[in-house]
Design an enzyme around this catalytic site. Structure first.
Site, PDB file in Angstrom:
ATOM      1  NE  ARG A  55       1.038 -70.341  60.309  1.00 24.47           N
ATOM      2  CZ  ARG A  55       2.102 -70.050  61.103  1.00 24.47           C
ATOM      3  NH1 ARG A  55       1.980 -70.115  62.294  1.00 24.47           N
ATOM      4  NH2 ARG A  55       3.138 -70.392  60.275  1.00 24.47           N
ATOM      5  CE1 TYR A 109     -23.714 -62.492  52.771  1.00 30.09           C
ATOM      6  CE2 TYR A 109     -21.290 -61.836  52.969  1.00 30.09           C
ATOM      7  CZ  TYR A 109     -22.380 -62.356  53.478  1.00 30.09           C
ATOM      8  OH  TYR A 109     -22.585 -62.775  54.892  1.00 30.09           O
ATOM      9  CG  ASP A 182     -19.365 -65.961  46.533  1.00 27.69           C
ATOM     10  OD1 ASP A 182     -19.709 -67.139  46.744  1.00 27.69           O
ATOM     11  OD2 ASP A 182     -19.210 -65.097  47.346  1.00 27.69           O
ATOM     12  CE  LYS A 207     -23.769 -67.942  54.239  1.00 24.87           C
ATOM     13  NZ  LYS A 207     -23.187 -66.976  53.560  1.00 24.87           N
TER      14      LYS A 207
END
Ligand SMILES: *Cc1c(COP(=O)(O)O)cnc(C)c1O
Length: 392
Positions: A55, A109, A182, A207
């Site tokens: 983690r 978005y 972003d 993407k």
């Protein structure tokens, strides 16, 4: 070294004993131990580099983070389970020691708008929107709202406006606010927000960077000031990308500059073709002297590369007309997502902006006849011929 070279080499070929793996293996171990407990103690205490628990970090993820940091020109990166997890943690770190007021671009978005309204507002964040392509409006909004953080997309979704990241970074810094960008649509091939003064550059790795439609992931790259808090929150909040996905993302990144160059070139052809088509009402593509952000585009984007997204309105098309157009496509994939090797077409009204309130859709100009094409690496003739028979 140039970005094409760094995409291929950064992060890889770490010595593992006498041998050196040519590519980074998938390290699945959940935890690590050492010859002596003293060594493990030092790793836990940050006195010695090393891995202790998945983690916190793992070697596959670290290699991916190294290449991301190199591509974005940042201090460090955190690779996360999705682009949305990356945005959430970036916004939290950006406002950790700043007012919980987020000034966001009004073209975002769809899920990002929901993150602001459904996750952050209930936690006490104030969220305000402004048109980030209108500098006077941004200045006014900063003075009125005193934000701790500004949030924008380098190339906005789905209307492909290009905000002046460099000037907005100066405004944010002057106001003591952090700037979160972003950078999913532009990718580090076109724009590197940290080099323009932003504090955070966020990606949906799903993407362009991964690029093959087979992995969900995200990343935050940031400056030195925010890296330790980002890592510390990552350790306890637990958003880290798993090693299998990190491997796939890294494999994709090696060819990302090559794919993106081809996709950008294809997009220019598709945009020109659409603009000349009688059934197309309007084309949204960030190129040409008539574009409202032409000056910013000239300043921020490399010559001839405008991204590989093209949005367009089908003249007079209703929702059902758009559905039939989509059903006639034979090669272009009619699915959500973008940036893959294959061309994809999405209907924002139905998917990404489905739950965006009608007033907000109207304000940013998302109409019922608008579709968004993510141009792939196929032969451009085949993309045009598929569009041609479907658009009729
Ligand atoms: C896809 C996308 C996201 C969300 O990323 P996920 O990997 O789907 O969580 C955020 N911003 C933009 C611009 C995107 O295209």
């Amino acid at each position: 070294m140039k970005i094409e070279t760094r995409a291929v080499h950064s992060g890889d070929r770490k010595k593992a004993g006498p041998q050196i793996p040519v590519t980074t293996p998938i390290h699945t171990a959940a935890s690590y131990f050492y010859d002596t407990t003293e060594q493990l103690d030092k790793v836990f205490g940050f006195e010695m580099p090393g891995y202790a628990y998945q983690r916190y970090d793992n070697p596959t993820n670290s290699a991916l983070e190294e290449v991301l940091t190199s591509l974005e020109g940042g201090h460090g990166s955190l690779a996360t389970a999705s682009g949305m997890a990356a945005l959430e943690i970036a916004l939290r770190i950006a406002t950790q020691t700043r007012p919980h007021v987020i000034l966001a671009a009004d073209a975002l978005y769809g899920a990002t708008i929901k993150l602001l309204h459904q996750v952050l507002e209930p936690l006490g964040f104030a969220v305000r929107f402004a048109d980030f392509c209108d500098l006077a409006a941004v200045e006014r909004a900063i003075a009125e709202t005193r934000p701790g953080c500004l949030l924008l997309e380098t190339i906005s979704n789905p209307l492909l406006r290009v905000a002046p990241v460099d000037t907005i970074a100066q405004l944010a810094r002057a106001a003591g606010a952090a700037l979160v960008v972003d950078n999913t649509f532009a990718t580090p091939l076109l724009v590197r927000p940290l080099e323009l003064g932003a504090h955070f550059s966020v990606h949906s790795l799903t993407k362009y960077l991964s690029g093959h439609g087979d992995v969900l992931g995200g990343s935050v790259t940031c400056d030195a000031e925010h890296y330790d808090p980002l890592r510390a929150m990552g350790r306890v909040a637990g958003p880290l990308l798993g090693p299998f996905e990190a491997y796939l993302a890294m494999r994709g990144i090696k060819t990302f500059p090559l794919r993106m160059q081809r996709q950008c070139a294809n997009a220019v052809r598709v945009a020109q073709w659409l603009a000349a088509h009688p059934r197309v009402e309007r084309v949204f593509f960030p190129a040409g002297p008539a574009h409202p952000d032409a000056e910013v585009i000239r300043r921020l984007l490399p010559a001839g590369q405008f991204g590989a997204m093209v949005s367009f309105e089908i003249r007079g098309a209703s929702r059902l007309d758009v559905f039939s157009f989509m059903d006639r496509l034979k090669m272009i994939v009619r699915a959500t997502s973008l940036g893959d090797v294959h061309s994809m077409l999405l209907y924002p009204w139905m998917s990404s902006h489905r739950d965006v309130p009608p007033e907000q859709k109207a304000r940013v100009g998302i109409r019922e006849n608008l579709v968004r094409l993510s141009v792939g690496i196929e032969a451009p003739e085949d993309i045009l011929s598929d569009l041609d028979h479907a658009i009729r």
